[in-house]
Enzyme design. Structure first.
Site, PDB file in Angstrom:
ATOM      1  N   SER A 101      76.320  28.502  21.397  1.00  0.00           N
ATOM      2  CA  SER A 101      77.173  27.345  21.707  1.00  0.00           C
ATOM      3  C   SER A 101      77.327  26.568  20.408  1.00  0.00           C
ATOM      4  CB  SER A 101      76.531  26.480  22.799  1.00  0.00           C
ATOM      5  OG  SER A 101      76.490  27.181  24.022  1.00  0.00           O
ATOM      6  N   LYS A 176      83.552  25.180  25.194  1.00  0.00           N
ATOM      7  CA  LYS A 176      82.177  25.103  25.702  1.00  0.00           C
ATOM      8  C   LYS A 176      81.601  23.703  25.499  1.00  0.00           C
ATOM      9  CE  LYS A 176      78.085  26.124  27.192  1.00  0.00           C
ATOM     10  NZ  LYS A 176      77.177  27.100  26.575  1.00  0.00           N
ATOM     11  N   LYS A 245      73.331  18.271  21.471  1.00  0.00           N
ATOM     12  CA  LYS A 245      74.116  18.915  20.414  1.00  0.00           C
ATOM     13  C   LYS A 245      75.537  19.214  20.876  1.00  0.00           C
ATOM     14  CE  LYS A 245      73.935  23.162  20.269  1.00  0.00           C
ATOM     15  NZ  LYS A 245      74.676  24.320  20.834  1.00  0.00           N
TER      16      LYS A 245
END
Length: 309
Positions: A101, A176, A245
């Site tokens: 990701s 994503k 993140k």
């Protein structure tokens, strides 16, 4: 026989790689923690011919397809250089599929470096969690050349149920990140609402029963809160640090595109705060505990003996 390397045997990477441990693939695996890769080969090597690579360079040697699944894009970029790096051995014509990701900026930089060597690149982050990986039912969001995607599709289909071409390099990473930012918003917003309702005298289980048949429902309210928050179980399946993140990537993306995004930016700040408070090992749903502390209430609360009988 397609020659495949899989680098990154974490919580999701291990079951993904397990689906590639089959006779029709020549599979090599590598992991930063060697013991994990050694255990994987011990389990699958004898029956399926899976081999252990000591370095990324050894993993990439003569491979057709390389799949990486690491915490952040910088980790993937760090595998490229030096005598033990992928660029020392990856052949021209190979394709690196990054299921991290990641962030679009770093993915585009990696793609440019690989293209200079005649190596293809796709960013292909996955959604579905550990259970989706174990079932081979992940959703894979792919950025990059569609022709390359068709070349590697049989490999992706081993662990992915839905494979979506999203656009150019970085598009999969961007989608994503936004998806996970929405997850974060749903968790935080649902927690705030339930804390307020508890303090107003409405039980969280009653509130969720109504919300989940009404317009306010989400995956968080329908699954995460009943299974993890009301039970106070908080299993550790996806680290809060990684969600922090991802939300940060989504907030950065909005700024780069000059989009007015107060909700994204606030969500990024809230999850940075939760990450700092709860630490590196906390699960993403444990962020609810920060909302509870700030609100001075507990979702689910404490029931007296009469209510529990």
């Amino acid at each position: 026989m397609p020659r495949v390397a899989f680098l990154g045997l974490g919580a999701i990477g291990t079951p993904m790689a397990r689906h590639l441990a089959r006779p029709e693939y020549d599979l090599v695996v590598w992991n930063r923690t060697t013991a994990r890769a050694t255990a994987f080969v011990a389990q699958h090597g004898a029956a399926q011919g899976v081999r252990l690579a000591a370095t990324p360079a050894e993993a990439g040697r003569d491979r057709d397809i390389i799949v990486t699944c690491l915490p952040v894009s910088r980790d993937v970029e760090g595998l490229l250089d030096g005598p033990d790096g992928l660029l020392a051995t990856l052949p021209s014509g190979a394709v690196l599929v990054d299921c991290t990701s990641g962030d679009p900026v770093t993915s585009r930089r990696i793609a440019e470096r690989l293209a200079a060597r005649g190596i293809g690149f796709l960013d292909a982050p996955v959604s579905g969690g550990v259970s989706g990986a174990e079932q081979g039912a992940l959703t894979i969001m792919v950025g990059g050349d569609e022709t390359l995607l068709e070349r590697v599709r049989p490999v992706l289909e081993c662990f992915g149920k839905r494979i979506v071409h999203c656009g150019g390099i970085g598009a999969g990473d961007a989608l994503k990140a936004v998806n996970n930012a929405l997850l974060a918003m749903h968790i935080w917003g649902t927690a705030e609402g339930l804390v307020a309702l508890e303090k107003a005298g409405v039980r969280s289980d009653v509130a969720l029963d109504v919300i989940n048949t009404s317009s306010g429902r989400s995956n968080a309210s329908m699954n995460l809160f009943p299974e993890r928050v009301l039970t106070r179980a908080f299993p550790r399946t996806f680290r809060l640090a990684l969600l922090d993140k991802d939300v940060g990537i989504a907030a950065d993306l909005a700024r780069e595109q000059q989009i007015v995004s107060p909700l994204l930016q606030l969500t990024a700040e809230l999850f940075r705060q939760a990450h700092r408070e709860l630490g590196e090992d906390a699960d993403h749903v444990e962020s609810v505990q920060v909302v509870e502390r700030l609100g001075g209430g507990t979702i689910g609360g404490k029931r007296d003996a009469a209510e529990s009988t």
